[in-house]
Design a protein around this motif. Sequence first.
Motif, PDB file in Angstrom:
ATOM      1  N   GLN A 177      29.847  53.854 -33.251  1.00 23.30           N
ATOM      2  CA  GLN A 177      30.810  52.847 -33.701  1.00 23.30           C
ATOM      3  C   GLN A 177      30.203  51.452 -33.710  1.00 23.30           C
ATOM      4  O   GLN A 177      30.888  50.477 -33.994  1.00 23.30           O
ATOM      5  N   GLY A 178      28.910  51.369 -33.411  1.00 31.59           N
ATOM      6  CA  GLY A 178      28.234  50.080 -33.446  1.00 31.59           C
ATOM      7  C   GLY A 178      28.539  49.196 -32.259  1.00 31.59           C
ATOM      8  O   GLY A 178      28.257  47.990 -32.288  1.00 31.59           O
ATOM      9  N   LYS A 179      29.076  49.774 -31.176  1.00 33.94           N
ATOM     10  CA  LYS A 179      29.388  48.981 -29.981  1.00 33.94           C
ATOM     11  C   LYS A 179      28.240  48.999 -28.979  1.00 33.94           C
ATOM     12  O   LYS A 179      28.119  48.108 -28.144  1.00 33.94           O
ATOM     13  N   THR A 181      24.247  48.989 -29.177  1.00 34.31           N
ATOM     14  CA  THR A 181      23.265  48.751 -30.243  1.00 34.31           C
ATOM     15  C   THR A 181      21.830  48.688 -29.750  1.00 34.31           C
ATOM     16  O   THR A 181      20.911  48.508 -30.561  1.00 34.31           O
ATOM     17  N   PRO A 219      31.358  52.341 -38.553  1.00 32.55           N
ATOM     18  CA  PRO A 219      31.207  50.961 -39.031  1.00 32.55           C
ATOM     19  C   PRO A 219      30.579  50.936 -40.420  1.00 32.55           C
ATOM     20  O   PRO A 219      29.998  51.935 -40.871  1.00 32.55           O
ATOM     21  N   ASN A 224      21.060  48.241 -39.057  1.00 34.06           N
ATOM     22  CA  ASN A 224      20.751  49.350 -38.156  1.00 34.06           C
ATOM     23  C   ASN A 224      21.788  50.470 -38.215  1.00 34.06           C
ATOM     24  O   ASN A 224      21.920  51.247 -37.268  1.00 34.06           O
ATOM     25  N   PHE A 225      22.505  50.548 -39.307  1.00 36.56           N
ATOM     26  CA  PHE A 225      23.453  51.654 -39.503  1.00 36.56           C
ATOM     27  C   PHE A 225      23.441  52.022 -40.977  1.00 36.56           C
ATOM     28  O   PHE A 225      23.770  51.201 -41.837  1.00 36.56           O
TER      29      PHE A 225
END
Length: 323
Positions: A177-179, A181, A219, A224-225
Amino acid sequence: MSKASNKETLTLALALLITGGLAAGGIWYFQGNLSNQSIEKTDDNQNRQLQNSTNQIIGTSSLDTSLPSPSVLTIDGSVTMVAAIKQLQIAFSLINPSLSTTYGVPDGKPNGTNAGIKNLIDGKVLMAASSRRLKPKEIQAGIVGIPIAKDALAVTIGINNPYQGGLTMAQLKGIFQGKITNWSEVGGLNAPIKVINRSRDSGTHTFFQDVVLLGEEFPPDGANFKTLERDETTPILRALGKDGISYSTVTQIENQKTVRIVPIDGISPTDQTAIQNASYPISRVVYLAVPQKTNPATKQFIDFTLSTQGQQIIKRAGFIPIQ
């Protein structure tokens, strides 16, 4: 009163007592039987309601096979299941040599579960291999899913990634969820985490989102995703490098030399017992999806898949047989 009279009175009393006991026992017995029958009937109804509400059926006996059999059995769907489906196709051709089968439209490559089921609903194929349960809108369209095997997702990183630990489900959710990183946030070195997400056409993508993210959204793509356009595993594995993380079915990962599997909650997806009893947290069932109203040839293919020979093929392809 004479001794004879006393004896007769005692005999009568005993007879009444025994008769009453038998009557009470009979009432208890029949009440118990009725109660048990009621419980069994309730359980049957609950099972039937569960089956109807999810449209995941056991076997093919409830399928309507009134449609004419095709000259070609067209299949689309899961990339996860490609090895199993292709092996089943080869073996099935020996049983029914007059019926050709194809997997993937239009170019002979499977398009992933989500696209495959859409092609099924649109009438472009007769069957779809699905690596997830059916969605309500698919059920409303008259599609049913028949379980054929058990499987699990493996979370994977590159072999040269310095991270050596495992992850909890909460940490895995945070990463995707990009929390979370940075690898240092889960006990690794100070380096950014690069997330490589599967295509939205993938049933594995949908299953991961439902189970790991609890239905919440991934996300948007960023530095980076990245979410891939096509549901293919090889490009994901090549892109992992020293800082990437992704996921795939364990059968596509466990024998790869360039990647490493990350245990989740202390359990590895290579533990078949953990998949069988679903103690590994990202375990799942895979399906063959068909319209409720289908044809005898489609039913024959599914019956073959569920047969002893078919389930042996499922096992050789790296899945756990459903029965």
